[in-house]
Design an enzyme around this catalytic site. Structure first.
Site, PDB file in Angstrom:
ATOM      1  CB  ALA A  20     -32.609  23.099 -26.313  1.00 11.48           C
ATOM      2  CD  GLU A  40     -29.102  17.419 -22.105  1.00 10.62           C
ATOM      3  OE1 GLU A  40     -28.022  16.842 -21.820  1.00 10.62           O
ATOM      4  OE2 GLU A  40     -29.610  17.389 -23.239  1.00 10.62           O
TER       5      GLU A  40
END
Ligand code: NAI
Length: 697
Positions: A61, A125
């Site tokens: 991201a 993550e």
């Protein structure tokens, strides 16, 4: 830009191009999707290669978009992955350098994957308190097997492509390509161009022979290791779903876990720390393109506790260091300590013997200033005494080459005065390391009134090189960290007066998550340090109230671990803190003399008085501009003072707790007759934020 498109014969190549790491931001996603459409529409194209420009395939991201609507705008990452999976022409992902997070999830949507050796592959993550949110937990177990995938997802750590490629039965990588990656990928794409049906990761099966038992074991292990964090256990749950549920149901499960975690305070805290670390290196009035001075050689003045540790940081980074001392014995002693430090690392297998030799080869010692005159950076770590500092800085001013940066490691002295001993105050800066300096992450960079911008920029850059978290502090007594700590310790001692024991206070704040409570910490650092500071304060600021209980302890000679006794008793050679009847009696006597009837103080009150003492002083520090942002204060506490990471630092915690509630608690404490009522007057900034319903961060 954002994604490049080219056709090589019958193969289309789509290259993510969003420096520095090809983050999958909105514009990049759009350009990428357009490239796929174009390739599908072009009858001359038989297969598609996707890759990344520059330093990465993709780092995932785009963190610059975090939290903005753009992050989720269509085409979102899930849509891109579906686009690849449903693509009627084979898609080959060509991985290199960095393939992480959303980048790896995107690659798992391709029909095939090839990689250059040395590619770092990860789903990190969990490090910001999340599970992977675009199918990572469902697809990775299908290609790597449950155990390998689970280890990667729970740890977030990167694994090299060649290691994964060598795993028996793995389906993550179809080929490891030595030499030109793109050429290899295009060749591979041609080989598979006509193969049908197109393989999709979602159609594979994930399974574990001991299913339930394995996942239960994994959950227990992970829960014990990640006590304060919910994400790792949720990673296990999601991977378990990949073995039990239909693919689409597993995706729904993962999504729900992702969204629920996003709302937790732990996730908020981790993201705050993640961004805080990056933000700390940005100084509001120092532009990012400020030219930096080159640091090729470093000199350190003083080979004591700090000088040795500081030197090791530079040696570890391959930068030569010369240490200067006043006597050969002091040099020998200092270098001896460094050697023992390195040897312990070699013994533990953390350092290879040849690395140890390389590092020591970069070290030289001297008694003569002439030998350091051409150092680019000199760091002074001599006794904490203004007279000694003056001598050293006057001498440095005489000998150092023009443009050299003159840094002081002082922890309490006025940097502006130190700078005034030279004719080049613009080159003087504070570099406040924490002990042990070769281990502790925090570096407070103290900005004097005259410190030049390029000096600051250079010090921030060199801090990164030696892997420190550097936070800029203005000049004040104690800088950011110790100035706040003084208030925290003051409260801890007031609570002793009122009825608590050192062990009770330490236990309460350690249960909150601190690495060490105030009394254990003080015993480690030396109780005489605080004593000296208080003595100075009694003279400078007689209006400030302190409990004298700490003075009484020091008058008994109980300086802490170094004297075998402090707030606690210690057995020779051991560090276990044993509650001391002698100290308890001293506290009781002290209390009696003050005329205080002891009361039971609850853990909640202990935690709040300690933490809100930090918060209120932090607010003053912000208001005075000593720190330029609240997250800087949090980084100081997370990296230098053992503040629990899952709480995000004192200012972040106060925001989560609610500033209104913080001030209400402070009002309650102010009514306590034995506390210092003035202590709990909310800092003007704190009062203002509450009035305007705003937060620190
Ligand atoms: P230390 O007493 O262990 O070492 C000081 C060294 O400086 C000694 O080896 C001494 O021989 C040498 N020295 C004294 N005068 C000198 C001179 N004129 N020229 C060259 N060398 C000289 O002290 P420590 O703990 O290493 O502290 C040094 C500085 O670091 C102080 O300013 C202190 O406030 C600061 N500091 C200390 C921390 C700690 O936890 N010990 C933490 C952060 C900063």
């Amino acid at each position: 830009m954002n994604a490049n498109y080219e056709v090589r014969g019958d193969v289309a190549v789509i290259t993510l191009n969003n420096p520095p790491v090809n983050g999958l931001g909105f514009d990049t996603r759009k350009a990428f999707a357009a490239g796929v459409d174009r390739a599908v529409d072009d009858p001359a194209v038989r297969a598609i290669v996707i890759t990344g420009a520059g330093k990465a395939f993709s780092g995932g991201a785009d963190i610059r978009e975090f939290g903005s609507p753009k992050a989720l705008a269509e085409p979102n990452l899930l849509s891109l992955i579906k686009l690849l999976e449903d693509c009627p022409k084979p898609v080959v992902a060509a991985l290199h350098s960095v393939c992480m997070g959303g980048g790896l999830e995107l690659a798992l949507g391709a029909h095939y994957r090839v990689a250059a050796p040395g590619t770092n592959i990860a789903l990190p993550e969990v490090k910001i308190g999340l599970v992977p949110g675009a199918g990572g937990t469902q697809r990775l177990p299908r290609v790597l097997g449950v155990e390998t995938a689970l280890n990667m997802i729970v740890s977030g750590e990167p694994v090299k492509s060649e290691v994964l490629f060598a795993l028996p039965g793995q389906k993550l990588l179809d080929r490891l390509i030595e030499g030109d990656l793109l050429d290899g990928a295009v060749t591979f794409a041609r080989e598979v161009a006509d193969r049908r049906p197109l393989p999709r990761v979602r159609d594979l099966k994930a399974a574990h022979p001991q299913g339930d038992a394995y996942f239960q074991f994994a959950r227990n292990t992970v829960r014990a290791m990640a006590k304060h964090f919910p994400a790792p256990v949720r990673c296990v749950d999601c991977v378990e779903q990949s073995t039990k549920a239909k693919f689409d149901d597993g995706m729904v499960y993962e999504r729900a876990a992702f969204l629920a975690l996003m709302m937790t305070p732990e996730c908020k805290a981790l993201r705050h720390a993640f961004f805080g670390e990056r933000a700390a290196s940005k100084i509001p009035d120092v532009p990012e393109d400020t030219p930096v001075r080159e640091i090729r050689k470093v000199a350190v003045i003083g080979a004591g506790t700090m000088g040795g540790g500081i030197s090791m940081n530079f040696l570890n980074a391959g930068i030569p260091v010369t240490i200067l001392e006043t006597s050969q014995e002091a040099l020998d002693r200092g270098v001896g300590v460094m050697r023992r430090n390195y040897e312990a690392q070699v013994k533990k297998g953390k350092l290879k013997p040849e690395q140890y030799e390389q590092r020591m080869a970069l070290l030289s010692t001297t008694l003569a200033y002439d030998d350091i005159r051409d150092a680019d950076l000199v760091i002074e770590a001599v006794f904490e005494d203004m007279g000694v500092k003056e001598q050293v800085f006057r001498r440095l001013d005489e000998v150092m080459k023009p443009g050299a940066i003159l840094a002081s490691n002082t922890s309490t002295l006025d940097l502006n005065r130190i700078a005034s001993f030279t004719k080049r105050p613009q080159d003087v800066v504070g570099m406040h390391f924490f002990s042990p300096a070769n281990v502790m992450k925090l570096l407070e960079v103290v900005r004097g009134d005259k410190t030049a911008k390029d000096v600051l920029a250079t010090v921030m850059a060199i801090a990164k090189k030696i892997r420190k978290t550097a936070v800029v502090s203005g000049v004040c007594d104690g800088f950011i960290g110790n100035r706040m700590l003084e208030q925290y310790i003051r409260q801890a001692m007031f609570m002793l007066d009122e009825g608590a024991t050192p062990a009770q206070i330490d236990k309460a704040i350690e249960a909150f998550g601190f690495a060490m409570g105030p009394f254990r910490m003080s015993d480690l650092a030396g109780n005489d340090i605080g004593w000296a500071i208080r003595k100075r304060r009694y003279v400078e600021k007689p209006e400030i109230r302190y409990s004298r209980v700490g003075d009484r302890l020091c008058e008994m000679g109980r300086f802490g671990q170094k004297t075998g006794a402090g707030w606690y008793d210690y057995q020779p050679g051991k560090r276990d803190a044993i509650p001391s009847p002698v100290v308890e009696k001293m506290i009781e006597d002290h209390r009696r003399e003050l005329g205080i009837a002891p009361r039971a103080i609850g853990d909640e009150e202990i935690v709040q008085r300690l933490v809100f003492a930090l918060v209120n002083e932090g607010a003053k520090i912000l208001e005075e501009g000593i720190a330029s942002k609240a997250s800087d204060i949090d980084m100081v506490y997370l990296t230098g003072y053992g503040f629990p990471l899952h709480r995000g630092g004192p200012m972040c915690y106060a925001d989560t707790f609610g500033l209104f509630n913080v001030v209400q608690a402070m009002k309650r404490f102010a009514r306590n007759p034995h506390d210092d009522a003035g202590f709990w007057t909310p800092a003007p900034l704190l009062a203002k934020l509450v009035a305007e319903s705003r937060t620190f961060t």
